[in-house]
Write an enzyme that holds these catalytic residues in place. Structure first.
Site, PDB file in Angstrom:
ATOM      1  N   ASP A  11      38.604  18.305  49.194  1.00 16.70           N
ATOM      2  CA  ASP A  11      39.842  19.067  49.476  1.00 16.70           C
ATOM      3  C   ASP A  11      40.761  18.234  50.370  1.00 16.70           C
ATOM      4  OD1 ASP A  11      38.178  19.211  51.716  1.00 16.70           O
ATOM      5  OD2 ASP A  11      38.952  21.158  52.352  1.00 16.70           O
ATOM      6  N   HIS A 248      34.976  13.149  60.006  1.00 14.30           N
ATOM      7  CA  HIS A 248      33.728  13.777  59.591  1.00 14.30           C
ATOM      8  C   HIS A 248      33.300  13.372  58.179  1.00 14.30           C
ATOM      9  CE1 HIS A 248      33.887  16.463  63.095  1.00 14.30           C
ATOM     10  NE2 HIS A 248      35.174  16.593  62.827  1.00 14.30           N
TER      11      HIS A 248
END
Length: 331
Positions: A11, A248
């Site tokens: 995403d 991340h």
């Protein structure tokens, strides 16, 4: 050389973008396709961003649209949400002007692409997820037996001891906690699933020295990295008073390519809470085997941050630059 075959489920997202860059530059990774999901932004934006990255690298990796909402809301009309504008910028890529390529967007759905690809290459395809797990949950509901033929799943999300959108929940897993529980609960006994959560990703802080080195040695790509993360840097300072950023999703992708960056990995049972307002999205991880339930997750908890940075520089900018930086930072 036998290339690692992967599907990137994503995403994008600044940190997604850097993870995708790493995969596209890695000489041992073959990206079979990019599947998009709503999360950081709505599906239209995340899909456009995926084409921008593919076009920038001239890779022509095709993009397949997946879930526009969490599992329980897929039947509702699509909206172009903007949940993380303060972190990833309005467009999800920190305002960096990259050209999209609509020709890369395929009519075939992400679900059909994933299932057909796994059947074409049984037990050969790894899936790296950088966003909510909705697409994988839909595939499991459609055809669990085919999904059992996935070689491995490396999922950035969750956390054992803390969250980032609530005291206990990380964003990707909070966005669609029910899908998380389905993926681990129905598939984790059959397929190795790595939960690359906040406990380990936060150990991969990229500081200003790291970023400046990339800018100095990395040419246009080093400049692009720095341009992408400007909003991210501001957000980390504003919200955490931290000089630097944690990318991340990049930790998950580097860990997939070289799991030697992980120093401690637990094999445990994992559940994700989706029926509680207070604990929604929390990962309950049985690190001490108190439940005596089947182990359905691998949980990295410690990482070698210097090796992580070495791997980033080696793949993005070359081995000589990586070795030089290792001398600078030591180790």
């Amino acid at each position: 050389m036998v290339l690692k075959k992967i599907i990137i489920d994503t995403d994008p997202g600044i940190d997604d973008a850097l993870a995708i860059m790493y995969a596209m530059k890695h000489p041992e990774i073959e990206i079979l396709g990019i599947t998009t999901v709503a999360g950081n932004k709505g599906l239209k934006t995340t899909t456009n961003n995926a084409t921008k990255l593919s076009k920038y690298f001239g890779s022509k990796v095709k993009v397949y649209r997946g879930a526009h909402a969490k599992l329980d809301e897929i039947d509702k009309p699509e909206i172009d949400s903007n949940l993380t504008k303060d972190i990833h910028g309005v467009d999800g890529l920190g305002g960096v002007n990259l050209e999209k390529d609509d020709s890369l967007i395929q009519e075939k759905s992400a679900y059909d692409f994933i299932l057909e690809t796994i059947n074409k290459y049984p037990n050969e395809v790894d899936i790296v997820t950088l966003g909510p797990l909705t697409n994988l949950a839909v595939c499991i509901e459609k055809d669990l037996e085919t999904m059992k033929k996935v070689k491995s799943i490396h999922s950035m999300g969750g956390g054992v001891f803390s969250g980032n959108v609530s005291p206990v929940a990380e964003f990707n897993y909070w966005f669609d906690a029910k899908s998380v529980d389905i993926v681990y609960g129905k598939l984790g006994e059959y397929v190795p699933i790595y939960m690359v959560g906040l406990d380990v990703t936060r150990q991969g802080l990229i500081d200003f020295n790291d970023l400046k080195y990339m800018e100095l040695v990395g040419g246009d790509l080093g400049k692009l990295v720095n341009d992408l993360v400007k909003d991210y840097i501001n957000s980390y300072w504003k919200n955490n008073r931290v000089f630097g950023i944690v990318i991340h999703d990049l930790v998950a992708m580097v860990g997939y390519a070289n799991n030697e960056i992980y120093k401690k990995v637990y094999n445990a049972n994992l559940r994700c809470v989706y029926d509680s307002d207070v604990a929604y999205g929390q990962c309950i991880v049985d690190l001490v085997d108190s439940w005596k339930l089947p182990k359905n997750a691998y949980i990295p908890m410690e990482m070698d941050s210097k090796l992580y940075k070495y791997e980033i520089n080696k793949v993005l900018f070359g081995e000589s630059e990586a070795k030089e930086y290792r001398k600078i930072i030591g180790g």
